[in-house]
Write a protein that holds these residues in place. Structure first.
Motif, PDB file in Angstrom:
ATOM      1  N   MET A 112       0.850  -1.167   0.000  1.00  0.00           N
ATOM      2  CA  MET A 112       0.000   0.000   0.000  1.00  0.00           C
ATOM      3  C   MET A 112       0.898   1.233   0.000  1.00  0.00           C
ATOM      4  O   MET A 112       1.674   1.442   0.917  1.00  0.00           O
ATOM      5  CB  MET A 112      -0.890  -0.080   1.234  1.00  0.00           C
ATOM      6  CG  MET A 112      -1.694   1.137   1.520  1.00  0.00           C
ATOM      7  SD  MET A 112      -3.059   0.833   2.656  1.00  0.00           S
ATOM      8  CE  MET A 112      -2.216   0.607   4.195  1.00  0.00           C
ATOM      9  N   ARG A 113       0.806   2.059  -1.016  1.00  0.00           N
ATOM     10  CA  ARG A 113       1.628   3.259  -1.160  1.00  0.00           C
ATOM     11  C   ARG A 113       0.861   4.476  -0.657  1.00  0.00           C
ATOM     12  O   ARG A 113      -0.328   4.613  -0.884  1.00  0.00           O
ATOM     13  CB  ARG A 113       2.007   3.477  -2.629  1.00  0.00           C
ATOM     14  CG  ARG A 113       2.881   2.391  -3.176  1.00  0.00           C
ATOM     15  CD  ARG A 113       4.310   2.688  -2.836  1.00  0.00           C
ATOM     16  NE  ARG A 113       5.147   1.613  -3.323  1.00  0.00           N
ATOM     17  CZ  ARG A 113       6.349   1.424  -2.906  1.00  0.00           C
ATOM     18  NH1 ARG A 113       6.875   2.195  -1.995  1.00  0.00           N
ATOM     19  NH2 ARG A 113       7.077   0.451  -3.369  1.00  0.00           N
ATOM     20  N   HIS A 114       1.565   5.342   0.015  1.00  0.00           N
ATOM     21  CA  HIS A 114       0.984   6.582   0.529  1.00  0.00           C
ATOM     22  C   HIS A 114       1.783   7.739  -0.017  1.00  0.00           C
ATOM     23  O   HIS A 114       2.952   7.606  -0.364  1.00  0.00           O
ATOM     24  CB  HIS A 114       1.043   6.607   2.068  1.00  0.00           C
ATOM     25  CG  HIS A 114       0.341   5.451   2.705  1.00  0.00           C
ATOM     26  ND1 HIS A 114      -1.013   5.347   2.711  1.00  0.00           N
ATOM     27  CD2 HIS A 114       0.820   4.355   3.336  1.00  0.00           C
ATOM     28  CE1 HIS A 114      -1.355   4.230   3.341  1.00  0.00           C
ATOM     29  NE2 HIS A 114      -0.253   3.613   3.722  1.00  0.00           N
ATOM     30  N   GLY A 115       1.165   8.922  -0.051  1.00  0.00           N
ATOM     31  CA  GLY A 115       1.860  10.114  -0.516  1.00  0.00           C
ATOM     32  C   GLY A 115       3.045  10.467   0.362  1.00  0.00           C
ATOM     33  O   GLY A 115       3.971  11.132  -0.071  1.00  0.00           O
ATOM     34  N   ALA A 116       3.044  10.032   1.607  1.00  0.00           N
ATOM     35  CA  ALA A 116       4.126  10.352   2.536  1.00  0.00           C
ATOM     36  C   ALA A 116       5.302   9.401   2.387  1.00  0.00           C
ATOM     37  O   ALA A 116       6.407   9.705   2.824  1.00  0.00           O
ATOM     38  CB  ALA A 116       3.613  10.304   3.968  1.00  0.00           C
ATOM     39  N   GLU A 117       5.068   8.258   1.761  1.00  0.00           N
ATOM     40  CA  GLU A 117       6.117   7.238   1.722  1.00  0.00           C
ATOM     41  C   GLU A 117       7.313   7.652   0.873  1.00  0.00           C
ATOM     42  O   GLU A 117       8.458   7.533   1.293  1.00  0.00           O
ATOM     43  CB  GLU A 117       5.562   5.915   1.209  1.00  0.00           C
ATOM     44  CG  GLU A 117       6.582   4.807   1.258  1.00  0.00           C
ATOM     45  CD  GLU A 117       5.986   3.447   0.962  1.00  0.00           C
ATOM     46  OE1 GLU A 117       6.674   2.460   1.255  1.00  0.00           O
ATOM     47  OE2 GLU A 117       4.855   3.374   0.460  1.00  0.00           O
ATOM     48  N   ALA A 118       7.066   8.148  -0.335  1.00  0.00           N
ATOM     49  CA  ALA A 118       8.177   8.497  -1.230  1.00  0.00           C
ATOM     50  C   ALA A 118       9.090   9.563  -0.625  1.00  0.00           C
ATOM     51  O   ALA A 118      10.307   9.364  -0.567  1.00  0.00           O
ATOM     52  CB  ALA A 118       7.643   8.935  -2.592  1.00  0.00           C
ATOM     53  N   PRO A 119       8.552  10.689  -0.139  1.00  0.00           N
ATOM     54  CA  PRO A 119       9.460  11.668   0.481  1.00  0.00           C
ATOM     55  C   PRO A 119      10.139  11.126   1.739  1.00  0.00           C
ATOM     56  O   PRO A 119      11.299  11.419   1.990  1.00  0.00           O
ATOM     57  CB  PRO A 119       8.538  12.844   0.834  1.00  0.00           C
ATOM     58  CG  PRO A 119       7.325  12.677  -0.002  1.00  0.00           C
ATOM     59  CD  PRO A 119       7.194  11.206  -0.255  1.00  0.00           C
ATOM     60  N   ALA A 120       9.418  10.318   2.512  1.00  0.00           N
ATOM     61  CA  ALA A 120      10.011   9.770   3.742  1.00  0.00           C
ATOM     62  C   ALA A 120      11.147   8.812   3.419  1.00  0.00           C
ATOM     63  O   ALA A 120      12.136   8.752   4.150  1.00  0.00           O
ATOM     64  CB  ALA A 120       8.941   9.075   4.573  1.00  0.00           C
ATOM     65  N   LEU A 121      11.030   8.075   2.324  1.00  0.00           N
ATOM     66  CA  LEU A 121      12.103   7.158   1.931  1.00  0.00           C
ATOM     67  C   LEU A 121      13.408   7.909   1.697  1.00  0.00           C
ATOM     68  O   LEU A 121      14.486   7.402   1.989  1.00  0.00           O
ATOM     69  CB  LEU A 121      11.719   6.390   0.659  1.00  0.00           C
ATOM     70  CG  LEU A 121      10.774   5.211   0.849  1.00  0.00           C
ATOM     71  CD1 LEU A 121      10.298   4.680  -0.494  1.00  0.00           C
ATOM     72  CD2 LEU A 121      11.431   4.110   1.650  1.00  0.00           C
TER      73      LEU A 121
END
Length: 191
Positions: free
Chosen positions: A1-10
């Motif tokens: 499950m991908r969230h909008g916060a995941e990419a920047p947090a990575l």
């Protein structure tokens, strides 16, 4: 499950850091850029998208004093309090996600408590002076000792002081009754 916060947090992760869970805000009204809580093995990160970018507020787990959760009719509110006195809250988190964040934070808190207990146990055993379980008798003392070490040496040679220290360990439940009796017999045998 991908969230909008995941990419920047990575992109914010340090070496050996990994994302363990993400909880995303879900308001009743349309929310194009919801806030989120990102849990990593090293930090608790609050992600707040804004019109012109994103704000990240992160707290290393060692600085997180506690995490509280309160459930409302529709969702839940997560509140984080740090050891430096900062508070951070995020509302409108789905209850199931909030419970997972809370459970994760409690597990981290338990691990920290266990580490503190282990350190305290080691300090108490070190403070016990010459009382060492399952170890051979200490060899004779070298002639010149600093004052602090000399006091510990006297306590180690003094059977009453050794027994008192041993009793403190037993009362603090740091040793078992059997260990206490065995060491007590050893001390009394030296008399």
């Amino acid at each position: 499950m991908r969230h909008g916060a995941e990419a920047p947090a990575l992109e914010l992760l340090t070496r050996d850091e990994s994302i363990d869970y993400i909880a995303v805000q879900k308001k009743l009204v349309m929310n194009i850029s919801p806030d989120a809580v990102v849990l990593t093995n090293k930090r608790l990160i609050f992600v707040q998208p804004s019109l012109f970018g994103m704000q990240f507020q992160d707290y290393p787990w060692r600085e997180v004093q506690d995490v509280h959760m309160s459930e409302q009719m529709i969702g839940a509110t997560l509140t984080c309090r740090t050891t430096t006195g900062k508070h951070h809250a995020l509302d409108s988190i789905p209850k199931k996600q909030a419970r997972r964040v809370y459970a994760y934070a409690q597990a981290v808190e338990e691990q920290a408590y266990d580490k503190r207990q282990q350190l305290e146990l080691e300090k108490m055993r070190a403070a016990a002076g010459g009382v060492v379980l399952h170890a051979p008798s200490a060899p004779s003392m070298p002639p010149a000792l600093p004052a602090q070490d000399a006091a510990a040496a006297v306590a180690a040679d003094d059977p009453l002081a050794s027994l008192a220290q041993l009793k403190k360990l037993l009362l603090a439940e740091l040793i078992t009754e059997d260990e206490f009796n065995a060491k007590k017999a050893e001390i009394l045998a030296r008399l």
